[in-house]
Design a protein around this motif. Structure first.
Motif, PDB file in Angstrom:
ATOM      1  N   ALA A 172      45.207  27.977  43.979  1.00  0.00           N
ATOM      2  CA  ALA A 172      44.144  27.297  43.223  1.00  0.00           C
ATOM      3  C   ALA A 172      44.165  26.869  42.277  1.00  0.00           C
ATOM      4  CB  ALA A 172      42.583  27.258  44.357  1.00  0.00           C
ATOM      5  N   GLY A 173      44.242  28.195  41.167  1.00  0.00           N
ATOM      6  CA  GLY A 173      44.987  27.663  40.188  1.00  0.00           C
ATOM      7  C   GLY A 173      43.147  28.816  39.199  1.00  0.00           C
ATOM      8  N   GLU A 174      42.572  29.460  40.247  1.00  0.00           N
ATOM      9  CA  GLU A 174      41.526  30.175  39.920  1.00  0.00           C
ATOM     10  C   GLU A 174      42.426  30.767  38.886  1.00  0.00           C
ATOM     11  OE1 GLU A 174      39.022  28.962  44.166  1.00  0.00           O
ATOM     12  OE2 GLU A 174      39.273  31.684  43.495  1.00  0.00           O
ATOM     13  N   VAL A 175      43.097  31.911  39.274  1.00  0.00           N
ATOM     14  CA  VAL A 175      43.609  32.498  38.285  1.00  0.00           C
ATOM     15  C   VAL A 175      44.898  32.761  37.738  1.00  0.00           C
ATOM     16  CG1 VAL A 175      42.298  34.825  39.184  1.00  0.00           C
ATOM     17  CG2 VAL A 175      44.078  34.469  40.630  1.00  0.00           C
ATOM     18  N   GLN A 176      46.187  33.073  37.115  1.00  0.00           N
ATOM     19  CA  GLN A 176      47.073  32.829  36.562  1.00  0.00           C
ATOM     20  C   GLN A 176      48.559  33.825  36.959  1.00  0.00           C
ATOM     21  OE1 GLN A 176      44.290  31.832  34.318  1.00  0.00           O
ATOM     22  NE2 GLN A 176      44.324  30.398  35.071  1.00  0.00           N
ATOM     23  N   LEU A 177      47.702  35.118  37.511  1.00  0.00           N
ATOM     24  CA  LEU A 177      48.631  36.161  37.592  1.00  0.00           C
ATOM     25  C   LEU A 177      47.677  36.831  38.762  1.00  0.00           C
ATOM     26  CD1 LEU A 177      51.198  37.028  37.278  1.00  0.00           C
ATOM     27  CD2 LEU A 177      49.822  38.982  35.052  1.00  0.00           C
ATOM     28  N   LEU A 232      55.097  40.046  41.511  1.00  0.00           N
ATOM     29  CA  LEU A 232      53.991  39.660  40.562  1.00  0.00           C
ATOM     30  C   LEU A 232      54.195  37.976  40.991  1.00  0.00           C
ATOM     31  CD1 LEU A 232      54.371  42.085  38.079  1.00  0.00           C
ATOM     32  CD2 LEU A 232      51.916  40.820  38.589  1.00  0.00           C
ATOM     33  N   ALA A 233      52.833  36.983  40.574  1.00  0.00           N
ATOM     34  CA  ALA A 233      53.277  35.511  41.001  1.00  0.00           C
ATOM     35  C   ALA A 233      52.167  34.494  40.967  1.00  0.00           C
ATOM     36  CB  ALA A 233      52.580  34.939  42.638  1.00  0.00           C
ATOM     37  N   THR A 234      52.354  33.434  40.062  1.00  0.00           N
ATOM     38  CA  THR A 234      51.519  32.725  39.170  1.00  0.00           C
ATOM     39  C   THR A 234      51.223  31.456  40.024  1.00  0.00           C
ATOM     40  OG1 THR A 234      50.946  31.741  37.174  1.00  0.00           O
ATOM     41  CG2 THR A 234      53.451  31.690  38.283  1.00  0.00           C
ATOM     42  N   PRO A 235      50.299  30.212  40.108  1.00  0.00           N
ATOM     43  CA  PRO A 235      50.192  29.588  40.541  1.00  0.00           C
ATOM     44  C   PRO A 235      51.477  28.269  40.560  1.00  0.00           C
ATOM     45  CG  PRO A 235      48.102  29.705  39.861  1.00  0.00           C
ATOM     46  CD  PRO A 235      49.542  30.491  39.033  1.00  0.00           C
ATOM     47  N   VAL A 268      41.732  38.685  31.907  1.00  0.00           N
ATOM     48  CA  VAL A 268      40.667  38.653  32.384  1.00  0.00           C
ATOM     49  C   VAL A 268      40.888  39.188  33.954  1.00  0.00           C
ATOM     50  CG1 VAL A 268      37.990  37.893  32.931  1.00  0.00           C
ATOM     51  CG2 VAL A 268      39.586  37.639  30.560  1.00  0.00           C
ATOM     52  N   HIS A 269      39.688  40.188  34.460  1.00  0.00           N
ATOM     53  CA  HIS A 269      40.012  40.722  35.745  1.00  0.00           C
ATOM     54  C   HIS A 269      39.068  39.810  36.408  1.00  0.00           C
ATOM     55  CE1 HIS A 269      38.452  43.406  39.585  1.00  0.00           C
ATOM     56  NE2 HIS A 269      40.158  43.133  39.480  1.00  0.00           N
ATOM     57  N   VAL A 270      39.875  38.513  37.524  1.00  0.00           N
ATOM     58  CA  VAL A 270      38.779  38.042  38.891  1.00  0.00           C
ATOM     59  C   VAL A 270      39.298  38.620  40.245  1.00  0.00           C
ATOM     60  CG1 VAL A 270      38.033  36.252  40.070  1.00  0.00           C
ATOM     61  CG2 VAL A 270      38.596  36.054  37.373  1.00  0.00           C
ATOM     62  N   PRO A 271      37.993  40.101  40.735  1.00  0.00           N
ATOM     63  CA  PRO A 271      38.195  40.995  42.169  1.00  0.00           C
ATOM     64  C   PRO A 271      37.204  39.575  43.081  1.00  0.00           C
ATOM     65  CG  PRO A 271      35.943  40.904  40.948  1.00  0.00           C
ATOM     66  CD  PRO A 271      36.853  39.822  39.826  1.00  0.00           C
ATOM     67  N   ALA A 328      50.070  34.398  26.737  1.00  0.00           N
ATOM     68  CA  ALA A 328      48.805  35.544  27.074  1.00  0.00           C
ATOM     69  C   ALA A 328      48.910  36.833  25.645  1.00  0.00           C
ATOM     70  CB  ALA A 328      49.320  36.936  27.993  1.00  0.00           C
ATOM     71  N   LYS A 329      49.726  37.190  24.569  1.00  0.00           N
ATOM     72  CA  LYS A 329      49.428  38.002  23.252  1.00  0.00           C
ATOM     73  C   LYS A 329      48.878  36.913  22.442  1.00  0.00           C
ATOM     74  CE  LYS A 329      52.882  41.313  23.775  1.00  0.00           C
ATOM     75  NZ  LYS A 329      54.426  41.809  23.677  1.00  0.00           N
ATOM     76  N   ALA A 330      49.561  35.935  22.675  1.00  0.00           N
ATOM     77  CA  ALA A 330      48.725  34.996  22.165  1.00  0.00           C
ATOM     78  C   ALA A 330      47.690  34.504  22.004  1.00  0.00           C
ATOM     79  CB  ALA A 330      50.752  33.266  21.988  1.00  0.00           C
ATOM     80  N   GLN A 331      47.044  34.143  23.768  1.00  0.00           N
ATOM     81  CA  GLN A 331      45.847  34.455  23.532  1.00  0.00           C
ATOM     82  C   GLN A 331      45.067  34.932  24.431  1.00  0.00           C
ATOM     83  OE1 GLN A 331      45.772  30.046  25.532  1.00  0.00           O
ATOM     84  NE2 GLN A 331      47.892  29.715  24.551  1.00  0.00           N
ATOM     85  N   PRO A 332      45.204  35.920  23.624  1.00  0.00           N
ATOM     86  CA  PRO A 332      44.569  37.329  24.144  1.00  0.00           C
ATOM     87  C   PRO A 332      42.901  37.196  24.381  1.00  0.00           C
ATOM     88  CG  PRO A 332      44.053  37.263  21.699  1.00  0.00           C
ATOM     89  CD  PRO A 332      44.439  36.259  22.278  1.00  0.00           C
ATOM     90  N   GLY A 333      42.743  37.291  26.522  1.00  0.00           N
ATOM     91  CA  GLY A 333      41.613  37.474  26.718  1.00  0.00           C
ATOM     92  C   GLY A 333      41.675  35.296  27.403  1.00  0.00           C
ATOM     93  N   LYS A 334      42.439  35.047  26.777  1.00  0.00           N
ATOM     94  CA  LYS A 334      42.326  33.689  27.972  1.00  0.00           C
ATOM     95  C   LYS A 334      42.696  33.263  29.377  1.00  0.00           C
ATOM     96  CE  LYS A 334      40.293  31.564  23.869  1.00  0.00           C
ATOM     97  NZ  LYS A 334      39.384  31.046  23.891  1.00  0.00           N
ATOM     98  N   LEU A 335      44.047  33.961  29.692  1.00  0.00           N
ATOM     99  CA  LEU A 335      44.346  33.955  30.916  1.00  0.00           C
ATOM    100  C   LEU A 335      43.469  34.966  32.016  1.00  0.00           C
ATOM    101  CD1 LEU A 335      47.839  34.504  29.718  1.00  0.00           C
ATOM    102  CD2 LEU A 335      46.253  32.675  30.170  1.00  0.00           C
ATOM    103  N   PHE A 336      43.963  34.725  33.631  1.00  0.00           N
ATOM    104  CA  PHE A 336      42.884  35.657  34.064  1.00  0.00           C
ATOM    105  C   PHE A 336      43.561  35.919  35.051  1.00  0.00           C
ATOM    106  CE2 PHE A 336      40.409  32.408  32.625  1.00  0.00           C
ATOM    107  CZ  PHE A 336      38.329  32.926  33.177  1.00  0.00           C
ATOM    108  N   TYR A 337      43.935  37.455  35.792  1.00  0.00           N
ATOM    109  CA  TYR A 337      44.563  37.239  36.947  1.00  0.00           C
ATOM    110  C   TYR A 337      43.833  38.132  37.985  1.00  0.00           C
ATOM    111  CZ  TYR A 337      42.754  42.533  36.547  1.00  0.00           C
ATOM    112  OH  TYR A 337      42.587  43.534  36.202  1.00  0.00           O
ATOM    113  N   GLY A 338      44.246  38.256  39.141  1.00  0.00           N
ATOM    114  CA  GLY A 338      42.584  38.372  40.083  1.00  0.00           C
ATOM    115  C   GLY A 338      43.588  39.670  41.001  1.00  0.00           C
TER     116      GLY A 338
END
Length: 329
Positions: A203-208, A135-138, A187-190, A153-163
């Motif tokens: 590139a930081g397009e997703v956080q996880l 499990l990695a992050t930029p 939020v899922h980014v396929p 993520a709990k403090a900001q629901p729906g604000k972080l993206f995973y790919g």
């Protein structure tokens, strides 16, 4: 009366003898298995994780089986074309499927109208390995462990993206499972495959993202992504500073990429035992252990039971997720 009975039995005996011969001959054939090359069906194209493992196993298992193992790549339909071909083969031990969570569990749930059902049509031979996931992050992100990201993520629901590598991909469904266990909303980014996913993460397009160990190595070594946790049962020596998911408080999140061997339903137990023993011998080989270290594999073995248990658990965990996500290929 006794004389009549003797005559009847004498007449039956010649008829019964031919019926016993095929069973005896079949048992003899099982005991001398294998007598010709064995086909290893890989339901993915050359170069993928299952193909790489298959070629290593073919090389190692040949010595103990005394016959070559021939790789037969049958990609297509998320692995179901090769899976169906293996399931339809004669149940004689000469066709073995290199199977994984992707084609054995997820594809039949996602592909509409799938006729092959691996849990019904195939029998486990053994679990070859679990490929450790990361499990990695930029590198530019503020988190340096998984708990910090979960807190954000709990403090900001729906604000972080995973790919993910695509809708219905193993890392898509696994991270949906993680969201549920962690009680967070991402939020899922396929993406269209693992390559574009890693590029997007860098590139930081997703956080996880959940990446397999081998694919993640160039970006990890280059410092463009940071590991938050690893999916193995224990820490890899090459990433001894990175905690496991269990250590991070998620013991039920099994995000490893497993690979095993299976044969058509009805394959004789003696043949399965022979293949299973050859698999265990191959996994104990020094060269195989060295390859495992480089690729982030946790070698398994131990007969059909560990793979049976893993499949059973996957069939408990994944169908509800697929239904909830309404995934359709």
């Amino acid at each position: 009366m006794a004389s009549t009975r003797r005559h009847i039995l004498a007449g039956i005996a010649p008829l019964a003898l031919p019926l016993a011969l095929p069973t005896s001959a079949f048992a003899a054939e099982e005991s001398s298995y294998p007598q010709r090359p064995i086909k290893l069906v890989v339901p993915q194209p050359p170069g993928g994780p299952s193909d790489i493992v298959a070629r290593f196993l073919a090389e190692s298992m040949r010595a103990s089986l005394g016959q070559p193992l021939v790789i037969d790549n049958r990609p297509g339909a998320a692995g179901l074309i090769g899976t169906a071909a293996a399931a339809a083969a004669p149940a004689d031990g000469y066709t073995v499927l290199v199977t994984s969570r992707s084609n054995h569990i997820i594809a039949p749930l996602v592909q509409q109208g799938a006729t092959v059902q691996p849990t019904r049509d195939l029998m486990p031979v053994g679990l070859a390995l679990r490929a450790v996931g990361i499990l990695a992050t930029p590198a530019r992100s503020p988190w340096r462990n998984l708990r910090e990201l979960v807190a954000t993520a709990k403090a900001q629901p729906g604000k972080l993206f995973y790919g993910s590598a695509g809708i219905g991909a193993t890392n898509h469904i696994a991270l949906e499972q993680f969201k549920t266990l962690a009680g967070i909303e991402l939020v899922h980014v396929p993406y269209k495959g693992s390559g574009p996913l890693i590029t997007g993460l860098m590139a930081g397009e997703v956080q996880l993202a959940l990446l397999d160990f081998a694919s993640a190595q160039p970006a990890l070594k280059g410092g463009s992504i940071v590991p938050l946790a690893q999916t193995g049962l224990r820490r890899l020596s090459s990433m001894a500073e990175v905690p496991t998911l269990t250590e991070e408080g998620f013991p039920r999140f099994d995000a490893s990429f497993w690979i095993g061997l299976a044969v058509p339903q009805g394959t004789p137990a003696a043949v399965i035992a022979r293949l299973s023993k050859a698999l265990d011998t191959a996994l104990a080989d020094t060269q195989m252990k060295a390859r495992a270290q480089v690729n982030g594999w946790e070698l398994a073995g131990g007969g059909p039971a560990p793979l049976e248990a893993l499949i059973r658990q996957d069939m408990t965990d994944f169908p509800p997720l697929v239904r909830r996500l309404d995934l359709k290929a």
